[in-house]
Design an enzyme around this catalytic site. Sequence first.
Site, short mmCIF file in Angstrom:
data_model
loop_
_atom_site.label_atom_id
_atom_site.label_comp_id
_atom_site.label_asym_id
_atom_site.label_seq_id
_atom_site.Cartn_x
_atom_site.Cartn_y
_atom_site.Cartn_z
N ASP A 158 77.90 60.50 18.60
CA ASP A 158 77.40 60.27 17.21
C ASP A 158 75.88 60.21 17.20
OD1 ASP A 158 79.65 59.35 16.22
OD2 ASP A 158 79.46 57.04 16.67
N HIS B 60 64.16 62.19 25.29
CA HIS B 60 65.30 61.86 26.16
C HIS B 60 65.98 63.08 26.57
CE1 HIS B 60 64.54 57.77 24.80
NE2 HIS B 60 64.71 58.18 23.40
N HIS C 19 61.02 53.91 22.67
CA HIS C 19 62.36 53.95 23.55
C HIS C 19 61.64 54.53 24.85
CE1 HIS C 19 64.19 54.04 19.75
NE2 HIS C 19 65.09 53.20 20.47
N ASP D 173 58.18 54.28 16.21
CA ASP D 173 59.28 53.51 15.98
C ASP D 173 59.05 52.04 16.69
OD1 ASP D 173 59.61 54.83 18.84
OD2 ASP D 173 61.57 55.19 18.54
ZN LIG Z 1 62.16 56.15 20.07
#
Ligand SMILES: [Zn+2]
Length: 392
Positions: free
Chosen positions: A92, A135, A173, A260
Amino acid sequence: MSPVPSALIWDPAVTRYKFRPDHPFNPRRLELSVSLMESLGLLGDGCRVVAPRMATDDELLAVHSAEYVDAVKRFSAGGDRSDAFQWGLGTDDTPIFPGMHEVTALVTGATIRAAELVMSGEVRRAFSICGGLHHAHRDRGSGFCVYSDLAAAIAWIRREHGARVMCIDYDAHHGDGVQGIFYEDPEVLTLSLHESGRYLFPGTGFVDELGEGEGYGYSLNVPLEPFTEDGSWLAIHERLLPEVMEAYRPDVVVLQNGCDGHALDPLTHLRATTRLYEETVRIVCEAADRVCGGRVVATGGGGYSIWQVVPRAWTLVWGALSGQPVPDRIPREWLERWQGEAPELLPELVRDAEGAYPAAPRREEIQAANRRTLEQLRRQALPLIRGWGLGF
Ligand SMILES: [Zn+2]
């Protein structure tokens, strides 16, 4: 503030990095950002737009396994995808789309182009606005990231110039992909400030992740409490960043500017305003001027409030990188151009006004917890950085 020779790496072709129409990683934010920079007059004189190039297979293979790159090429061309999950794709978060190899090689090449311009001395700062895919791992895609443009650019800098690199990542993140690829390498120091992995994807980035082998002490993480605001975030940045840079003495800084962590971002729980993104870059550039000739290779990153936040945050990033003052008011022509397509009322100020968002609950507790995290990191990590250990 005076203008610094700088390059924005940009071509509309990079907006083909798009998973599906309703996916949160929406390349529209890049067009909105560049359009706001243009309408504020921030793309002239010594601050120019430069087109990206494709990364070569060799440049991708410096940081990804041949098996992974072959799998991405096969999926990209519409081939058998029965083993996609093994490569972290077809999920997803990171679905397969036609042409994904080619466009991600272009995004990766954009960040390498930024590195080329900075390392050759043509410009002092470059901003690969489409990059920041932090990532992606050596043999696995993850979290909207297919190839690691950051790692490929760092590997290029290492190979072509033998330079020491400090990679700073303040996306909300954890920068797990870049950290993992250089976990054993003392010539690449990664520093990530992010919302704690206890509450947010990818669930890593704790203080005790310090690297391995020769690289022990060269992976630094500051996991922030949810609802952290500008004040606490900047206090950590101001305390830690110049200290680490002066201890490590990199030759160049690679800077991931995911925005973010903003209070309006729908995917995270941090509470930054757009002011954070200007101040952070200013602190990094000042330290870079003292330590490494001002060389900064910057990228974009996360940012999912695409109408309200990303264009303002990245315009402030570009202004701070290129040494150009950014006016407070968003030009009427920009608002008129985009308001018709925006699903919400567009903001009129580039910098969020004081008190634009309600104060976070438990502000003092959050500040105290972040201070404890910072001191724990300083105690554990700083003595490990080569040349350190005095007066501490
Ligand atoms: Zn992020």
